[in-house]
Design an enzyme around this catalytic site. Structure first.
Site, PDB file in Angstrom:
ATOM      1  N   GLY A 151       4.682   1.188  20.839  1.00 43.81           N
ATOM      2  CA  GLY A 151       5.754   1.261  21.837  1.00 43.81           C
ATOM      3  C   GLY A 151       5.096   1.485  23.178  1.00 43.81           C
ATOM      4  N   GLU A 152       5.523   2.494  23.871  1.00 46.02           N
ATOM      5  CA  GLU A 152       4.925   2.821  25.163  1.00 46.02           C
ATOM      6  C   GLU A 152       4.651   4.318  25.179  1.00 46.02           C
ATOM      7  OE1 GLU A 152       4.144   0.041  27.006  1.00 46.02           O
ATOM      8  OE2 GLU A 152       2.977   1.664  27.903  1.00 46.02           O
ATOM      9  N   SER A 153       3.382   4.679  25.301  1.00 44.98           N
ATOM     10  CA  SER A 153       3.029   6.095  25.170  1.00 44.98           C
ATOM     11  C   SER A 153       3.615   6.949  26.301  1.00 44.98           C
ATOM     12  CB  SER A 153       1.510   6.257  25.104  1.00 44.98           C
ATOM     13  OG  SER A 153       0.891   5.529  26.123  1.00 44.98           O
ATOM     14  N   ILE A 181      -1.876  -5.471  20.594  1.00 43.99           N
ATOM     15  CA  ILE A 181      -0.919  -5.708  21.685  1.00 43.99           C
ATOM     16  C   ILE A 181      -1.129  -4.621  22.738  1.00 43.99           C
ATOM     17  CG2 ILE A 181       1.522  -5.956  22.306  1.00 43.99           C
ATOM     18  CD1 ILE A 181       2.059  -6.607  19.314  1.00 43.99           C
ATOM     19  N   ARG A 182      -1.734  -5.002  23.832  1.00 45.71           N
ATOM     20  CA  ARG A 182      -2.089  -4.017  24.874  1.00 45.71           C
ATOM     21  C   ARG A 182      -2.642  -2.747  24.208  1.00 45.71           C
ATOM     22  NH1 ARG A 182       1.865  -2.199  27.790  1.00 45.71           N
ATOM     23  NH2 ARG A 182       3.391  -2.748  26.209  1.00 45.71           N
ATOM     24  N   CYS A 199      -1.168   2.115  17.598  1.00 45.35           N
ATOM     25  CA  CYS A 199      -1.164   1.686  18.997  1.00 45.35           C
ATOM     26  C   CYS A 199      -0.652   2.802  19.929  1.00 45.35           C
ATOM     27  CB  CYS A 199      -0.380   0.387  19.141  1.00 45.35           C
ATOM     28  SG  CYS A 199      -0.861  -0.529  20.593  1.00 45.35           S
ATOM     29  N   ARG A 212      -6.024   3.703  27.491  1.00 45.49           N
ATOM     30  CA  ARG A 212      -4.816   2.883  27.265  1.00 45.49           C
ATOM     31  C   ARG A 212      -5.064   1.457  27.767  1.00 45.49           C
ATOM     32  NH1 ARG A 212      -0.969   4.263  30.531  1.00 45.49           N
ATOM     33  NH2 ARG A 212       0.647   3.374  29.259  1.00 45.49           N
ATOM     34  N   HIS A 264      -1.695  -3.237  14.942  1.00 44.36           N
ATOM     35  CA  HIS A 264      -0.359  -3.107  14.334  1.00 44.36           C
ATOM     36  C   HIS A 264      -0.313  -3.693  12.909  1.00 44.36           C
ATOM     37  CE1 HIS A 264       2.175  -2.044  17.901  1.00 44.36           C
ATOM     38  NE2 HIS A 264       1.181  -2.602  18.564  1.00 44.36           N
ATOM     39  N   GLU A 303       1.772  -3.225  10.676  1.00 41.98           N
ATOM     40  CA  GLU A 303       3.164  -3.491  10.268  1.00 41.98           C
ATOM     41  C   GLU A 303       3.641  -4.869  10.722  1.00 41.98           C
ATOM     42  OE1 GLU A 303       2.258  -1.807  12.843  1.00 41.98           O
ATOM     43  OE2 GLU A 303       3.718  -2.015  14.461  1.00 41.98           O
TER      44      GLU A 303
END
Ligand code: GLN
Length: 204
Positions: free
Chosen positions: A49-51, A143-144, A81, A112, A179, A181
């Site tokens: 997601g976004e930390s 992903i990033r 991630c 990051r 990831h 998943e």
């Protein structure tokens, strides 16, 4: 009895983890959002997601202390991630808007988006070694993705992109910068649930 594995469902890519866990058998996946939902979990996943967003929401919803208590109880916890960023010990790139306060589950520094913005997302072979002498190739979806460095002495690398560790473990905590998943391969989910069986044996 089925093991209850919680997936933090406040933000990000949590439903795919729930689907993967459901395929394992003998695991009952559960999305958790509130502080009182952690007690009967056997293990916990913090998804991508976004930390920065995680940091704000964990604080606002009173989940930060709850997750630290979960960690201290010795139950397995896995961050993928952004989840790995949340669980590291030190953040190398300071974000000016949001000061990420990592939960220090794993003695490692994290940069990051460390793989560079020009290659924000890519897939590549990750060599994993989940048992001594038994290596395999796993399709890593990045992903990033964060980059791990300054691994502490007690931290074990279990997966590499080239020479670089991208899957690491420290006691009951597992971090993957990619990831699993988002693939069809349940190998790493199975490994994580296996950690749970080990943790239970230690308690007995
Ligand atoms: N770059 C994001 C962060 O640092 C992580 C992205 C992801 O989880 N796919 O929070």
């Amino acid at each position: 009895m089925a093991m209850i594995v919680g997936v933090l469902g406040i933000q990000g890519a949590y439903t795919r983890h729930v689907e993967m866990l459901a395929r394992l058998g003998n695991v009952s996946p559960r999305t958790v959002r509130f502080a009182d939902e952690f007690d009967d979990l056997d293990a916990l996943i913090i998804p991508g997601g976004e930390s920065t967003t995680f940091t704000i929401l964990l604080e606002r919803w009173g989940l930060r202390d709850r997750i630290i208590a979960f960690l201290n109880s010795g139950r397995p916890i896995w961050g993928t991630c952004a989840g790995a960023v949340v669980l590291c010990s030190r953040i190398l790139d300071r974000n000016k808007e949001v000061d990420i306060k990592p939960l220090c589950a794993v003695d490692v520094a994290v940069e990051r988006n460390g793989f560079g913005r020009q290659v924000d997302s890519f897939e590549a072979d990750v060599k994993i070694e989940l048992a001594p002498g038994g290596s395999a190739i796993f399709n890593g979806v990045f992903i990033r993705a964060p980059r791990f460095s300054e691994l502490g002495k007690a931290v074990k690398a279990l997966g590499w992109l080239g020479q670089e560790p991208v899957m690491i473990e420290h006691g009951n905590a597992l971090l993957t910068s990619f990831h699993p998943e988002l693939t069809d391969d349940t190998t790493i989910h199975r490994y994580f649930v296996g950690k749970l069986a080990d943790a239970k044996e230690e308690v007995v």
